[in-house]
Design an enzyme around this catalytic site. Structure first.
Site, short mmCIF file in Angstrom:
data_model
loop_
_atom_site.label_atom_id
_atom_site.label_comp_id
_atom_site.label_asym_id
_atom_site.label_seq_id
_atom_site.Cartn_x
_atom_site.Cartn_y
_atom_site.Cartn_z
N LYS A 87 16.81 9.09 -2.14
CA LYS A 87 16.83 9.14 -0.68
C LYS A 87 17.40 7.86 -0.05
O LYS A 87 18.21 7.92 0.87
CB LYS A 87 15.42 9.37 -0.13
CG LYS A 87 14.80 10.70 -0.47
CD LYS A 87 13.53 10.95 0.31
CE LYS A 87 12.49 9.87 0.13
NZ LYS A 87 12.02 9.73 -1.27
N ARG A 115 6.12 11.79 6.40
CA ARG A 115 5.56 12.10 5.09
C ARG A 115 4.63 13.32 5.13
O ARG A 115 4.22 13.81 4.08
CB ARG A 115 4.77 10.90 4.56
CG ARG A 115 5.64 9.72 4.18
CD ARG A 115 4.84 8.66 3.47
NE ARG A 115 5.65 7.52 3.07
CZ ARG A 115 6.37 7.45 1.96
NH1 ARG A 115 6.34 8.46 1.12
NH2 ARG A 115 7.07 6.38 1.66
N ARG A 139 13.85 2.19 -12.86
CA ARG A 139 14.25 1.68 -11.55
C ARG A 139 13.75 0.25 -11.32
O ARG A 139 12.62 -0.08 -11.64
CB ARG A 139 13.70 2.60 -10.45
CG ARG A 139 14.25 2.24 -9.08
CD ARG A 139 13.98 3.32 -8.07
NE ARG A 139 12.57 3.43 -7.72
CZ ARG A 139 12.12 4.16 -6.70
NH1 ARG A 139 12.98 4.87 -5.97
NH2 ARG A 139 10.83 4.21 -6.43
N ARG A 187 8.30 -2.04 -9.88
CA ARG A 187 7.01 -1.78 -9.27
C ARG A 187 6.05 -1.19 -10.29
O ARG A 187 6.46 -0.46 -11.19
CB ARG A 187 7.15 -0.80 -8.10
CG ARG A 187 8.03 -1.32 -6.99
CD ARG A 187 7.95 -0.50 -5.73
NE ARG A 187 8.02 0.94 -5.95
CZ ARG A 187 8.21 1.81 -4.96
NH1 ARG A 187 8.36 1.39 -3.72
NH2 ARG A 187 8.26 3.10 -5.21
N ARG A 213 2.13 9.55 -9.62
CA ARG A 213 2.77 9.19 -8.36
C ARG A 213 3.60 10.35 -7.81
O ARG A 213 3.60 10.62 -6.61
CB ARG A 213 3.63 7.95 -8.56
CG ARG A 213 4.36 7.51 -7.30
CD ARG A 213 5.12 6.22 -7.53
NE ARG A 213 6.01 5.99 -6.40
CZ ARG A 213 7.28 5.66 -6.51
NH1 ARG A 213 7.82 5.51 -7.70
NH2 ARG A 213 8.02 5.47 -5.45
#
Length: 212
Positions: A13, A88, A127, A160, A171
Site C-alpha cells: 500500500k 481501518r 521487510r 519491526r 498480525r
C-alpha cells in the site's frame, strides 16, 4: 478526487500510494506519517497517540479520526488526497465520509490490493524500514544499495518486531481490512479490487486504470 487504498500488511500500500499520488498529483496522506508528525511536533494529539504507540498498541479511533480531520482541513488537501492506512474500520470510514461530505466531496475510489496469505508471509518476513524517513525495503525484492542504510536519507534500517516471521501470521489476521469495511465501500459502489501479486509496475498500472 479522494482515494482510499486498502490491503493487508505487506500488500504494498505504501509504495503504491506514493506512485499513484505522484501520477495523479494527489496529496499522499499516510497514517504513519501523520502520527510521526504529531509526535515530533508534540501536539496534544501526538502526545496522546504516543502513549499507545510506545506500547505497540493501536491508537484509538477517536484520536486517529481527530488527527485525520485536522490533516484534511489544511489547504493542501482541498484538491484531493490518497489515504494510506486510513480508514481501518467502518467507524473511521463513516467519519471520513461525513468530513468530506461537509466539504461537498466524497471518497471517489476505494482500491483494495489483494494478496494471498502465503505471499504476504514471504514478503513481510524480509521487510526493512528506515528509522528516519520510513522508506520501505525488502531484502530480496527491493534491497537498499548498501546493507542496513537507507538510499533516500542515509538512515538506519531496522526490522519491526511484528515483521518477524514468528509473529507475521497473527498480525495478518488482526490487521487485514475487516470484511465490514470492504462491504462499506462495495455498497457505496466505489470498491475496485486489484491483484497485488503482479509485478510492482503492473499493480501500479492496474490501480491507475481503475481510477481512470
Amino acid at each position: 478526487m479522494y482515494i482510499v487504498l486498502l490491503g493487508p500488511p505487506g500488500a504494498g500500500k505504501g509504495t503504491q500510494a506514493q506512485r499513484i499520488a505522484a501520477a495523479t498529483q494527489l496529496l499522499h496522506i499516510s497514517t504513519g506519517d501523520m502520527f510521526r508528525e504529531n509526535v515530533k511536533n508534540e501536539t496534544a494529539l501526538g502526545k496522546l497517540a504516543n502513549q499507545y504507540m510506545a506500547k505497540g498498541e493501536l491508537v484509538p479511533d477517536e484520536v486517529t479520526i481527530k488527527m485525520l480531520l485536522e490533516r484534511i482541513s489544511r489547504t493542501d488537501a482541498k484538491a484531493g488526497a490518497m489515504f494510506d492506512g486510513f480508514p481501518r474500520n467502518v467507524v473511521q470510514a463513516e467519519a471520513l465520509d461525513e468530513a468530506l461530505r461537509g466539504n461537498g466531496a466524497k471518497v471517489d475510489f476505494a482500491l483494495l490490493i489483494s494478496v494471498r496469505d502465503a505471499e504476504l508471509m514471504a514478503r513481510l518476513g524480509g521487510r526493512w524500514i528506515c528509522r528516519a524517513c520510513g522508506k520501505l525495503y525488502h531484502e530480496k525484492n527491493d534491497p537498499p544499495k548498501k546493507h542496513g542504510i537507507c538510499d533516500a536519507c542515509g538512515g538506519e534500517l531496522y526490522q519491526r518486531e511484528d515483521d518477524r516471521p514468528e509473529v507475521v501470521a497473527s498480525r495478518l489476521e488482526k490487521q487485514k481490512p475487516p470484511a465490514a469495511l470492504i462491504e462499506h465501500y462495495r455498497k457505496a459502489g466505489t470498491l475496485k479490487e486489484i491483484n497485488g501479486e503482479q509485478p510492482l509496475d503492473a499493480v501500479t498500472s492496474a490501480l491507475l486504470e481503475a481510477i481512470r
